[in-house]
Write an enzyme that holds these catalytic residues in place. Sequence first.
Site, PDB file in Angstrom:
ATOM      1  N   SER A  20      23.291  59.684  50.315  1.00  0.00           N
ATOM      2  CA  SER A  20      24.427  59.285  49.467  1.00  0.00           C
ATOM      3  C   SER A  20      25.702  60.032  49.848  1.00  0.00           C
ATOM      4  CB  SER A  20      24.107  59.520  47.983  1.00  0.00           C
ATOM      5  OG  SER A  20      23.702  60.851  47.767  1.00  0.00           O
ATOM      6  N   ASN A 107      18.705  66.825  39.879  1.00  0.00           N
ATOM      7  CA  ASN A 107      18.794  65.807  38.818  1.00  0.00           C
ATOM      8  C   ASN A 107      19.799  66.177  37.728  1.00  0.00           C
ATOM      9  OD1 ASN A 107      16.876  64.561  40.329  1.00  0.00           O
ATOM     10  ND2 ASN A 107      15.169  64.908  38.919  1.00  0.00           N
ATOM     11  N   THR A 152      50.194  27.587  22.255  1.00  0.00           N
ATOM     12  CA  THR A 152      48.743  27.532  22.033  1.00  0.00           C
ATOM     13  C   THR A 152      48.292  26.387  22.927  1.00  0.00           C
ATOM     14  OG1 THR A 152      48.975  26.008  20.172  1.00  0.00           O
ATOM     15  CG2 THR A 152      48.885  28.356  19.622  1.00  0.00           C
ATOM     16  N   HIS A 153      47.119  26.521  23.514  1.00  0.00           N
ATOM     17  CA  HIS A 153      46.628  25.538  24.497  1.00  0.00           C
ATOM     18  C   HIS A 153      47.607  25.384  25.671  1.00  0.00           C
ATOM     19  CE1 HIS A 153      44.027  24.287  21.098  1.00  0.00           C
ATOM     20  NE2 HIS A 153      45.155  24.411  20.402  1.00  0.00           N
ATOM     21  N   SER A 274      55.625  33.898  52.802  1.00  0.00           N
ATOM     22  CA  SER A 274      54.613  33.085  53.457  1.00  0.00           C
ATOM     23  C   SER A 274      54.899  33.085  54.952  1.00  0.00           C
ATOM     24  CB  SER A 274      54.672  31.654  52.910  1.00  0.00           C
ATOM     25  OG  SER A 274      54.196  30.740  53.880  1.00  0.00           O
ATOM     26  N   LYS A 280      59.216  30.845  50.436  1.00  0.00           N
ATOM     27  CA  LYS A 280      58.260  31.308  49.420  1.00  0.00           C
ATOM     28  C   LYS A 280      58.478  32.734  48.960  1.00  0.00           C
ATOM     29  CE  LYS A 280      54.440  29.276  48.712  1.00  0.00           C
ATOM     30  NZ  LYS A 280      53.889  28.849  47.481  1.00  0.00           N
ATOM     31  N   ASN A 282      55.849  34.821  46.692  1.00  0.00           N
ATOM     32  CA  ASN A 282      54.569  34.680  45.991  1.00  0.00           C
ATOM     33  C   ASN A 282      54.235  35.921  45.149  1.00  0.00           C
ATOM     34  OD1 ASN A 282      54.091  32.145  47.118  1.00  0.00           O
ATOM     35  ND2 ASN A 282      53.210  33.059  48.970  1.00  0.00           N
ATOM     36  N   GLU A 287      48.285  38.159  41.342  1.00  0.00           N
ATOM     37  CA  GLU A 287      47.041  37.434  41.633  1.00  0.00           C
ATOM     38  C   GLU A 287      45.908  38.403  41.964  1.00  0.00           C
ATOM     39  OE1 GLU A 287      48.036  33.572  44.016  1.00  0.00           O
ATOM     40  OE2 GLU A 287      49.623  35.016  44.357  1.00  0.00           O
ATOM     41  N   LYS A 322      26.988  55.430  41.671  1.00  0.00           N
ATOM     42  CA  LYS A 322      28.348  55.877  42.005  1.00  0.00           C
ATOM     43  C   LYS A 322      29.247  54.822  42.657  1.00  0.00           C
ATOM     44  CE  LYS A 322      26.197  60.153  42.174  1.00  0.00           C
ATOM     45  NZ  LYS A 322      24.911  59.418  42.339  1.00  0.00           N
TER      46      LYS A 322
HETATM   47  N1  ARG Z   1      21.821  62.091  45.570  1.00  0.00           N
HETATM   48  C1  ARG Z   1      21.049  62.001  44.374  1.00  0.00           C
HETATM   49  C2  ARG Z   1      21.710  61.026  43.396  1.00  0.00           C
HETATM   50  O1  ARG Z   1      22.841  60.752  43.549  1.00  0.00           O
HETATM   51  C3  ARG Z   1      20.909  63.331  43.700  1.00  0.00           C
HETATM   52  C4  ARG Z   1      19.694  63.497  42.886  1.00  0.00           C
HETATM   53  C5  ARG Z   1      18.475  63.540  43.748  1.00  0.00           C
HETATM   54  N2  ARG Z   1      17.320  63.826  42.990  1.00  0.00           N
HETATM   55  C6  ARG Z   1      16.125  63.579  43.459  1.00  0.00           C
HETATM   56  N3  ARG Z   1      15.110  63.836  42.655  1.00  0.00           N
HETATM   57  N4  ARG Z   1      15.894  63.098  44.639  1.00  0.00           N
HETATM   58  O2  ARG Z   1      21.093  60.531  42.488  1.00  0.00           O
END
Ligand code: ARG
Length: 458
Positions: A20, A107, A152-153, A274, A280, A282, A287, A322
């Site tokens: 990660s 954790n 409205t509408h 454009s 144009k 825009n 958007e 994340k």
């Molecule tokens: N990179 C992990 C995460 O974002 C961290 C926690 C990892 N924990 C584990 N028991 N492997 O969740």
Amino acid sequence: MWGGRFAEGPSAVMREINASIPFDKRMWRQDLAGSRAHAEMLGAQGIITADDAKAIGFGLDALASEYDEQGVPENLALEDIHMAAEHRLAEMIGPAAGRLHTARSRNDQVATDFRLWVRDAVDQAEAALGALQDALLARAEEHAESVMPGFTHLQVAQPVTLGHHLMAYFEMFARDRSRLRDARARMNLCPLGSAALAGTGFAIDRDATAAALGFDGPTRNSLDSVSDRDFAIEYLTCAAQTALHLSRLAEEFVIWASQPFGFVSLSDQWSTGSSIMPQKRNPDAAELVRGHSGRITGALVSLMITMKGLPLAYSKDMQDDKPPVFEAHDLLGLSIAAMTGMVESATFRRTRMRAAAETGFSTATDLADWLVREAGVPFREAHHITGRAVARADAAGLRLDQLDLAALQEIDDRIDGGVYGVLSVDASVSSRTSFGGTAPARVRESVKAARRAREEEA
Ligand code: ARG
């Protein structure tokens, strides 16, 4: 770091799917802050020596400067920001670094880092929305009397003022900010010290780490602590709802900037050209704000689906929490800033808006109300009489106030010349003085009250 029970290393694909670090390195500040609080607490509790705690503290400071200057290297073998930081710390300060992970697991570490990150994100979103509200306030005050059609509408309904219309969005963003504050208050408890899932046998002081990291206190259940991502979901809920509001405002700008409407021209800074049509201008930013709201809502759905089937406590699926949060946060920040810029710099075209407000028999309700008020006609009957007047005007290609008195009296002889006092769009908006109504006096009042509230916040 966990190789003790393994004879072989992971396959390249295992390494890649497991890592990660490419995205969670974004939390390096939070990770180092969490480690600093943890190390200080371990030292204060005598779980590690004061010397080790001090060495770790210095090392973390040096590492922070290094990351700040050079960024966080992406070594997939080190999996994530937690292992990368600890590994680099060991290179910098030696064996003392190995004591940092006492009474802690990745954790509770990741749960803490991510809460800190999301808490900052909440604060940033709230502040940015405050700036957007200020922009709306300024334009609403400027246009407290500018008449435009209320729809409205998307059919012309009754005349309103642009100030009133803009203040409607001020209210939406006020609710969004209030939701962000609620979410912040709920998320502000610290999971650190929950360890892997069951807590720890070391005599840690969770109140101390919570306080050091600016939390209101420690979370109450270690299993919940390491498996809870409600705070991220709540943030995304707030973000999605805010994005929905931004998207509605963006859509108004897209419609208003179109030639048939012509209510607004966006400044050069917020328009694009454009490549083929030289004429144009825009409204691309509007958007894209509308488009981004879809992706932000998608991020919310993505995280909810990631979480929905997970048993207690931590599962690696949760590492996928994340990317959607980071993406939604970036898109939301851009969207708020773009809308703020557009609101601040747009030119509202009063003449076009007024002319449009005069179409569609927009003061028909005023005629019906006049019959009720001045001639004692029951509203249902007044509605019917007015409908006939509208049909007559429509057939003649006239506005209601262009029908002469004889024509009106032919429809109902209780109508007299006084009716012309309510048929203009200005008379119509000025008469809507009920609390929350569109009358310029009310709009000015609401701008003033809102500004006072903003000042009190500051
Ligand atoms: N990179 C992990 C995460 O974002 C961290 C926690 C990892 N924990 C584990 N028991 N492997 O969740």
